[in-house]
Design a protein around this motif. Structure first.
Motif, PDB file in Angstrom:
ATOM      1  N   GLU B   7     -11.154 -12.866 -21.926  1.00  0.00           N
ATOM      2  CA  GLU B   7     -10.198 -11.499 -22.390  1.00  0.00           C
ATOM      3  C   GLU B   7     -10.309 -10.586 -21.317  1.00  0.00           C
ATOM      4  O   GLU B   7      -9.174  -9.761 -20.829  1.00  0.00           O
ATOM      5  CB  GLU B   7     -10.583 -10.937 -23.643  1.00  0.00           C
ATOM      6  CG  GLU B   7     -10.375 -11.953 -25.068  1.00  0.00           C
ATOM      7  CD  GLU B   7     -11.070 -11.616 -26.121  1.00  0.00           C
ATOM      8  OE1 GLU B   7     -10.377 -10.859 -27.039  1.00  0.00           O
ATOM      9  OE2 GLU B   7     -12.096 -11.920 -26.514  1.00  0.00           O
ATOM     10  N   VAL B   8     -11.515 -10.369 -20.755  1.00  0.00           N
ATOM     11  CA  VAL B   8     -11.753  -9.198 -19.757  1.00  0.00           C
ATOM     12  C   VAL B   8     -10.812  -9.558 -18.710  1.00  0.00           C
ATOM     13  O   VAL B   8     -10.252  -8.957 -17.965  1.00  0.00           O
ATOM     14  CB  VAL B   8     -12.998  -8.817 -19.387  1.00  0.00           C
ATOM     15  CG1 VAL B   8     -13.343  -7.789 -18.275  1.00  0.00           C
ATOM     16  CG2 VAL B   8     -13.955  -8.397 -20.738  1.00  0.00           C
ATOM     17  N   VAL B  14      -7.685 -10.898 -13.188  1.00  0.00           N
ATOM     18  CA  VAL B  14      -8.636 -11.738 -12.200  1.00  0.00           C
ATOM     19  C   VAL B  14      -9.193 -12.826 -12.823  1.00  0.00           C
ATOM     20  O   VAL B  14      -8.684 -13.084 -14.094  1.00  0.00           O
ATOM     21  CB  VAL B  14      -9.460 -10.671 -11.910  1.00  0.00           C
ATOM     22  CG1 VAL B  14      -9.043  -9.211 -11.109  1.00  0.00           C
ATOM     23  CG2 VAL B  14     -10.544 -10.277 -12.932  1.00  0.00           C
ATOM     24  N   SER B  15      -9.748 -13.575 -12.109  1.00  0.00           N
ATOM     25  CA  SER B  15     -10.059 -14.981 -12.652  1.00  0.00           C
ATOM     26  C   SER B  15     -11.541 -14.534 -13.349  1.00  0.00           C
ATOM     27  O   SER B  15     -12.179 -13.482 -13.204  1.00  0.00           O
ATOM     28  CB  SER B  15     -10.774 -15.769 -11.572  1.00  0.00           C
ATOM     29  OG  SER B  15     -11.971 -15.432 -10.608  1.00  0.00           O
ATOM     30  N   VAL B  37     -11.846  -4.386 -13.030  1.00  0.00           N
ATOM     31  CA  VAL B  37     -12.889  -5.044 -14.144  1.00  0.00           C
ATOM     32  C   VAL B  37     -13.665  -4.393 -14.690  1.00  0.00           C
ATOM     33  O   VAL B  37     -13.709  -4.481 -15.948  1.00  0.00           O
ATOM     34  CB  VAL B  37     -13.577  -6.289 -13.180  1.00  0.00           C
ATOM     35  CG1 VAL B  37     -14.597  -6.792 -14.259  1.00  0.00           C
ATOM     36  CG2 VAL B  37     -12.911  -7.231 -12.503  1.00  0.00           C
ATOM     37  N   GLN B  38     -14.227  -3.186 -14.113  1.00  0.00           N
ATOM     38  CA  GLN B  38     -15.131  -2.447 -14.941  1.00  0.00           C
ATOM     39  C   GLN B  38     -14.244  -1.636 -15.936  1.00  0.00           C
ATOM     40  O   GLN B  38     -14.344  -1.579 -17.126  1.00  0.00           O
ATOM     41  CB  GLN B  38     -15.500  -1.307 -13.860  1.00  0.00           C
ATOM     42  CG  GLN B  38     -16.898  -0.766 -14.712  1.00  0.00           C
ATOM     43  CD  GLN B  38     -17.748  -1.318 -15.124  1.00  0.00           C
ATOM     44  OE1 GLN B  38     -18.424  -2.381 -14.693  1.00  0.00           O
ATOM     45  NE2 GLN B  38     -18.377  -1.257 -16.736  1.00  0.00           N
ATOM     46  N   LEU B  44     -12.284  -2.760 -23.295  1.00  0.00           N
ATOM     47  CA  LEU B  44     -12.373  -3.739 -24.405  1.00  0.00           C
ATOM     48  C   LEU B  44     -13.905  -3.588 -24.975  1.00  0.00           C
ATOM     49  O   LEU B  44     -14.091  -4.342 -26.257  1.00  0.00           O
ATOM     50  CB  LEU B  44     -12.164  -5.140 -23.769  1.00  0.00           C
ATOM     51  CG  LEU B  44     -10.678  -5.478 -23.389  1.00  0.00           C
ATOM     52  CD1 LEU B  44     -10.862  -6.742 -22.654  1.00  0.00           C
ATOM     53  CD2 LEU B  44      -9.694  -5.569 -24.389  1.00  0.00           C
ATOM     54  N   GLY B  45     -14.671  -2.933 -24.538  1.00  0.00           N
ATOM     55  CA  GLY B  45     -15.963  -2.965 -25.113  1.00  0.00           C
ATOM     56  C   GLY B  45     -16.641  -4.151 -25.017  1.00  0.00           C
ATOM     57  O   GLY B  45     -17.575  -4.479 -25.711  1.00  0.00           O
TER      58      GLY B  45
END
Lengths: 338, 338
Positions: B7-8, B14-15, B37-38, B44-45
């Protein structure tokens, strides 16, 4: 293939739940059963790692204690108190030192990936400020210590630095000292401790109708013995040296004491000294050190309690606790008994 | 449901591998990608907990440092050195203190369930002995510090206590002192440090054809300032007090110093003092303290290196390393420069 709980249970002839109870250190297992399970765990080389436990409970049982410097006695003594308080609640304390490095502080407190290793954090920042912490992405509970951050939106335990510094300075005024110096002012605006203690020092002089003499307020980069020794040497080089010095911590005072005695001067006859922190060193120096004594056990107890409350789901507004302190009057201002 | 890496990755565009790289702090991710990404992690927590990482790598990235007392300056200074060495290798140090409690020591070092939280352990036992450690069920690598265990079948870093104590005592003999006392002998046979240092003290006296006077060897329960102060008071109460004292650590010496100066006696003119550990306190006391200085950085470096070797699969016979030390001669034996 890793050994499973089921295999351990079969070997020990008990249920999986019993193995789990032993592995998780629950107490309701009979000693003989516990021994049988432990034997099976050892024989099979079962490794009940944190991973599995985290996945089940969502907790690691670890509290991070993040401090600037572990080998500064005030922090070492505070660390002992925090470890004792946390152990009583079943938590292990992971101690880490930042040396006040902003990158290191940010890494420890800000990043989800790192913080997730711990259930919560007790954090004494030196470099990070209010803004930094407001943006914190992680949801790991944090209790702040110290005076660097005052509006971080987090539980916070502090000392009334202005009031304590005023009390220390007033003690020197009451003893009749005329030229009272201060060691430990800090120019770097991220170092709030020094700034606040200077405010208290100034307030005490003002309310006694004394002039604040700029050259008697000595900034230092750190709060170490070496800084106190060097600042005291500067003060002794003045045309009119001080007859009393309020040092912003005990290490500074012990460094200053070394310089004063090294010149053949006497404490308190020639120069009276007051420190801050009440570390053990200052109780055994000759002369023993008059100092502001913050209640470290109370600080540790409150910090752990606030954290546990958050872990239990407490979502009330952040607490702001001001720790108790006293002035411990000893030989460095009162002189030695005859 | 916990948020997944997938999900992230979708949110960040990204992959999954890239998310994993960011979450695990690998360095080959471009800053802009890392930030993206961060952001997704935060929004999303996502909680990339130790659990998941442990399951993949089999490592926690944690080294336990288990010491008797964190607020004893020797251990605080050693802790700083170990943290620095471990950080350079990418490890976080979990510090724990046992207070020399055998139950606590056993719990930390013996039990698989606890030990599995750490990849390895650097352990300075006070209470556990050779036999205890031979039965250790856990396979977590352990490096031993100190002299309590000598045949534990584990990597071990020690100090030649007999040789160092002999050197300290010989220094006092060479200065022409006639009645040389010792503070810190230990009667409890689990406390090897005191016993070994007494052996060195006796050896130095014997090789100078001096008599060993039993009443001049003072046992203490702990190695704290208070023990040194009390033992020194006992020595001063003797019909013929000593003119020199070898204290088995610096804290004992600083306590003894406090007692001597409190009686109006001078150091070293009336009584010369030698300590052991070379902690910072002793460099700033007046007089500064002559002491045995073990190379703490070398001890820390070797301990971390031995542990990393074991983690890398080194299965050679346990190493036995004797740490370097020097005698630092200062004012408490030489006097102060005029």
């Amino acid at each position: 293939m890793p050994v499973t709980l089921r295999e351990v249970a079969e070997r020990a002839g008990v249920s999986i739940r019993t193995v789990s109870n032993v592995v998780n250190d629950f107490h309701q297992v009979a000693p003989a059963t516990r021994a049988r399970v432990q034997r099976a765990v050892d024989e099979l080389g079962y490794r009940p790692n944190t991973a599995a436990r985290n996945l089940r409970s969502g907790r690691s049982g670890l509290i991070a204690l993040v401090l600037p410097e572990l080998d500064v006695p005030y922090f070492a003594e505070l660390t002992r108190a925090v470890i004792e308080q946390a152990a009583a609640a079943g938590y292990t304390v992971v101690v880490d030192q930042t040396d006040g490095d902003p990158v290191r502080e940010r890494e420890l407190v800000m990043r989800g990936s790192r913080a997730a290793m711990f259930d919560g954090m007790i954090f004494n920042p030196l470099a990070l400020g209010d803004g930094d912490l407001r943006d914190r992405p992680s949801s790991t509970p944090v209790v702040l210590l110290g005076e660097r951050v005052v509006h971080g939106g987090l539980d916070h335990i502090m000392i009334d630095n202005v009031g304590a510094a005023e009390l220390a300075t007033r003690h020197l005024i009451d003893l009749g000292r005329r030229r009272i110096a201060a060691i430990g002012d800090q120019i770097d605006e991220t170092r709030q401790t020094g700034r606040l203690r200077t405010l208290g020092y100034r307030a005490a002089l003002r309310s006694a109708s004394r002039k604040v003499i700029k050259e008697l307020i000595r900034p230092t980069e750190f709060f170490h013995r070496a800084d106190g020794a060097a600042a005291m040497a500067d003060l002794l080089a003045l045309p009119e040296p001080p007859d009393a010095v309020f040092c912003y911590n005990d290490l500074l005072a012990l460094g200053a004491l070394r310089t004063i005695l090294g010149r053949g001067l006497r404490v308190p006859e020639d120069i009276a000294l007051v420190g801050f922190d009440d570390i053990e060193d200052g109780r055994y120096s000759t002369p023993s050190l008059t100092t502001i004594s913050p209640n470290k056990n109370e600080i540790a107890k409150n910090a752990v309690q606030l954290l546990l409350n958050r872990l239990d789901g407490d979502s009330s507004v952040p607490a702001e606790i001001s720790a108790e302190y006293t002035l411990e009057i000893r030989e460095s201002t009162l002189g030695r008994p005859m």
